[in-house]
Design a protein around this motif. Structure first.
Motif, PDB file in Angstrom:
ATOM      1  N   PRO A 174      -2.891  -4.042 -17.603  1.00 29.02           N
ATOM      2  CA  PRO A 174      -1.818  -3.082 -17.331  1.00 29.02           C
ATOM      3  C   PRO A 174      -2.172  -2.160 -16.167  1.00 29.02           C
ATOM      4  N   VAL A 175      -1.159  -1.786 -15.399  1.00 33.27           N
ATOM      5  CA  VAL A 175      -1.398  -0.823 -14.319  1.00 33.27           C
ATOM      6  C   VAL A 175      -1.950   0.464 -14.912  1.00 33.27           C
ATOM      7  N   GLU A 176      -2.816   1.111 -14.163  1.00 33.50           N
ATOM      8  CA  GLU A 176      -3.456   2.330 -14.651  1.00 33.50           C
ATOM      9  C   GLU A 176      -2.504   3.514 -14.513  1.00 33.50           C
ATOM     10  N   ALA A 177      -2.373   4.268 -15.588  1.00 33.11           N
ATOM     11  CA  ALA A 177      -1.393   5.355 -15.631  1.00 33.11           C
ATOM     12  C   ALA A 177      -1.658   6.402 -14.561  1.00 33.11           C
ATOM     13  N   ASP A 178      -2.934   6.677 -14.251  1.00 35.82           N
ATOM     14  CA  ASP A 178      -3.214   7.701 -13.256  1.00 35.82           C
ATOM     15  C   ASP A 178      -2.809   7.251 -11.857  1.00 35.82           C
ATOM     16  N   ARG A 179      -2.873   5.946 -11.596  1.00 41.23           N
ATOM     17  CA  ARG A 179      -2.439   5.442 -10.288  1.00 41.23           C
ATOM     18  C   ARG A 179      -0.909   5.514 -10.163  1.00 41.23           C
ATOM     19  N   VAL A 180      -0.225   5.211 -11.239  1.00 44.25           N
ATOM     20  CA  VAL A 180       1.234   5.348 -11.214  1.00 44.25           C
ATOM     21  C   VAL A 180       1.614   6.809 -11.024  1.00 44.25           C
ATOM     22  N   ALA A 181       0.917   7.708 -11.713  1.00 42.58           N
ATOM     23  CA  ALA A 181       1.203   9.134 -11.580  1.00 42.58           C
ATOM     24  C   ALA A 181       0.966   9.601 -10.150  1.00 42.58           C
ATOM     25  N   ARG A 182      -0.056   9.063  -9.501  1.00 41.09           N
ATOM     26  CA  ARG A 182      -0.328   9.428  -8.100  1.00 41.09           C
ATOM     27  C   ARG A 182       0.818   8.953  -7.196  1.00 41.09           C
ATOM     28  N   LEU A 183       1.356   7.773  -7.485  1.00 39.40           N
ATOM     29  CA  LEU A 183       2.480   7.267  -6.704  1.00 39.40           C
ATOM     30  C   LEU A 183       3.723   8.133  -6.922  1.00 39.40           C
ATOM     31  N   VAL A 184       3.966   8.520  -8.161  1.00 33.16           N
ATOM     32  CA  VAL A 184       5.093   9.406  -8.462  1.00 33.16           C
ATOM     33  C   VAL A 184       4.951  10.724  -7.700  1.00 33.16           C
ATOM     34  N   ARG A 185       3.747  11.246  -7.674  1.00 34.06           N
ATOM     35  CA  ARG A 185       3.507  12.504  -6.963  1.00 34.06           C
ATOM     36  C   ARG A 185       3.747  12.343  -5.462  1.00 34.06           C
ATOM     37  N   ALA A 186       3.390  11.191  -4.910  1.00 39.34           N
ATOM     38  CA  ALA A 186       3.637  10.926  -3.487  1.00 39.34           C
ATOM     39  C   ALA A 186       5.135  10.935  -3.190  1.00 39.34           C
ATOM     40  N   VAL A 187       5.927  10.366  -4.097  1.00 41.35           N
ATOM     41  CA  VAL A 187       7.389  10.385  -3.948  1.00 41.35           C
ATOM     42  C   VAL A 187       7.901  11.820  -3.943  1.00 41.35           C
ATOM     43  N   GLU A 188       7.434  12.596  -4.895  1.00 42.60           N
ATOM     44  CA  GLU A 188       7.897  13.976  -5.018  1.00 42.60           C
ATOM     45  C   GLU A 188       7.544  14.793  -3.780  1.00 42.60           C
ATOM     46  N   ARG A 189       6.340  14.581  -3.248  1.00 43.47           N
ATOM     47  CA  ARG A 189       5.869  15.399  -2.135  1.00 43.47           C
ATOM     48  C   ARG A 189       6.540  15.036  -0.814  1.00 43.47           C
ATOM     49  N   THR A 190       6.957  13.796  -0.685  1.00 45.18           N
ATOM     50  CA  THR A 190       7.578  13.356   0.567  1.00 45.18           C
ATOM     51  C   THR A 190       9.093  13.335   0.506  1.00 45.18           C
ATOM     52  N   GLY A 191       9.666  13.464  -0.690  1.00 41.04           N
ATOM     53  CA  GLY A 191      11.110  13.365  -0.834  1.00 41.04           C
ATOM     54  C   GLY A 191      11.629  11.967  -0.539  1.00 41.04           C
ATOM     55  N   ALA A 192      10.824  10.956  -0.821  1.00 45.11           N
ATOM     56  CA  ALA A 192      11.147   9.574  -0.461  1.00 45.11           C
ATOM     57  C   ALA A 192      12.304   9.028  -1.294  1.00 45.11           C
ATOM     58  N   PRO A 193      13.171   8.208  -0.689  1.00 49.78           N
ATOM     59  CA  PRO A 193      14.251   7.573  -1.435  1.00 49.78           C
ATOM     60  C   PRO A 193      13.815   6.297  -2.137  1.00 49.78           C
ATOM     61  N   LEU A 194      12.625   5.796  -1.824  1.00 48.87           N
ATOM     62  CA  LEU A 194      12.072   4.612  -2.477  1.00 48.87           C
ATOM     63  C   LEU A 194      10.585   4.550  -2.176  1.00 48.87           C
ATOM     64  N   VAL A 195       9.883   3.663  -2.897  1.00 48.84           N
ATOM     65  CA  VAL A 195       8.477   3.381  -2.620  1.00 48.84           C
ATOM     66  C   VAL A 195       8.320   1.865  -2.510  1.00 48.84           C
ATOM     67  N   SER A 196       7.152   1.447  -2.052  1.00 47.03           N
ATOM     68  CA  SER A 196       6.890   0.012  -1.981  1.00 47.03           C
ATOM     69  C   SER A 196       5.467  -0.281  -2.403  1.00 47.03           C
ATOM     70  N   GLU A 197       5.274  -1.491  -2.889  1.00 44.47           N
ATOM     71  CA  GLU A 197       3.944  -1.985  -3.294  1.00 44.47           C
ATOM     72  C   GLU A 197       3.926  -3.498  -3.113  1.00 44.47           C
ATOM     73  N   HIS A 198       2.791  -4.124  -3.439  1.00 41.76           N
ATOM     74  CA  HIS A 198       2.580  -5.531  -3.146  1.00 41.76           C
ATOM     75  C   HIS A 198       2.596  -6.401  -4.400  1.00 41.76           C
ATOM     76  N   VAL A 199       3.088  -7.610  -4.235  1.00 45.13           N
ATOM     77  CA  VAL A 199       2.955  -8.628  -5.274  1.00 45.13           C
ATOM     78  C   VAL A 199       1.578  -9.266  -5.072  1.00 45.13           C
ATOM     79  N   ALA A 200       0.585  -8.653  -5.702  1.00 45.97           N
ATOM     80  CA  ALA A 200      -0.810  -9.038  -5.481  1.00 45.97           C
ATOM     81  C   ALA A 200      -1.661  -8.376  -6.558  1.00 45.97           C
ATOM     82  N   PHE A 201      -2.952  -8.718  -6.586  1.00 44.41           N
ATOM     83  CA  PHE A 201      -3.867  -7.964  -7.431  1.00 44.41           C
ATOM     84  C   PHE A 201      -5.069  -7.544  -6.598  1.00 44.41           C
ATOM     85  N   VAL A 202      -5.664  -6.411  -6.997  1.00 48.52           N
ATOM     86  CA  VAL A 202      -6.819  -5.887  -6.261  1.00 48.52           C
ATOM     87  C   VAL A 202      -8.008  -5.625  -7.172  1.00 48.52           C
TER      88      VAL A 202
END
Length: 281
Positions: free
Chosen positions: A78-106
């Motif tokens: 499962p995706v790590e909750a803290d990484r998702v929370a960091r992405l949510v925070r990035a949206v909030e701070r930039t006022g972004a209308p969308l985000v993007s990520e990759h169909v991949a694993f790291v």
């Protein structure tokens, strides 16, 4: 999907953009017609000031799209909750209308690869990716666009081809598509297939925006480097795409070995011309 151009997904993005990096922040700030930029999501601090220059762009009405590289949406875990929370925070701070990520694993089993790795195109991988995308969507306040990556190999137990694999994931999650034409070109060239044939099987009506980037031949493979000039073959794919999908937003990626400003302007103008967008330089 040839024939009539596909409708435009409403994302708040338009025209030609560029990947924002600190090394070219001054150049980006001086582009008079710039409508949007993309920034690595993990480079946005959760608190404190935004990177210098990025805050000014946002305040001036340039759309900022966080682009994640570390969620590992295709991982079996499962995706790590803290990484998702960091992405949510990035949206909030930039006022972004969308985000993007990759169909991949790291990462897997606690080990970090340090690279975006291709998934085996199996139904089990579809299920794992769909589950992780849905976990991420549950917390995100905006849509997510998924980007298929460039890969130097295919897993031997693939059950689906690239178009079918991606379409299943998008259909089951309702996510948008971040189509990277440089990746389409690299994968087709390395597999000895036709990139236009792949375009005709992708859900182009789901495109949020489009990446283009340069690459280079090395060791018998074409590598999507993001550090080389934009090849004419990728520009040709822009024209092919625009014949099928009405003037999608285009973004130039450059991640190193930055050329003189005049060369970057030339690439941005070439993209605008190929798609029928106004120039931004």
């Amino acid at each position: 999907m040839t024939g009539a151009a596909q409708p435009t997904v409403r994302t708040g993005l338009a025209g030609v953009g560029i990947g924002w990096r600190p090394e070219i922040a001054g150049f980006v700030a001086e582009l008079p017609g710039l409508r949007f930029v993309e920034v690595i999501a993990e480079s946005i601090p959760p608190t404190g000031p935004l990177p210098p220059g990025l805050d000014t762009l946002r305040d001036d009405g340039v759309v900022v799209v966080p682009h994640g590289v570390r969620l590992s949406l295709g991982g079996a875990e499962p995706v790590e909750a803290d990484r998702v929370a960091r992405l949510v925070r990035a949206v909030e701070r930039t006022g972004a209308p969308l985000v993007s990520e990759h169909v991949a694993f790291v990462r897997a089993g606690g080990l970090e690869a340090g690279h975006l790795l291709p998934l085996p195109r199996t139904r089990a991988a579809v299920a794992a990716t769909v589950a992780n995308v849905r976990r991420t969507q549950a917390d995100l306040p905006v849509p997510i666009a998924l980007e298929p990556i460039a890969a130097l190999f295919d897993w031997p137990d693939d059950e689906l081809d690239e178009a079918a694999f991606l379409t299943e994931i998008l259909d089951q999650t309702g996510a948008l598509l971040l189509l990277d034409l440089a990746n389409v070109y690299a994968n087709a060239r390395n597999r000895g297939t036709d990139p236009v044939a792949l375009l005709d099987r992708l859900p182009l009506d789901r495109i949020a925006y489009v990446h283009v980037a340069g690459g280079a031949e090395d060791g018998g493979f074409y590598h999507d480097t993001h550090t080389d000039p934009l090849p004419s073959a990728v520009l040709d794919l822009v024209g092919e795409l625009c014949a099928r999908r009405s003037r999608p937003p285009l973004l130039l990626e450059r991640d190193g070995r930055y050329p003189p400003a005049a060369d970057l302007r030339t690439e941005l103008d070439a993209l605008a011309t190929a798609a029928g967008h106004p120039v931004i330089t």
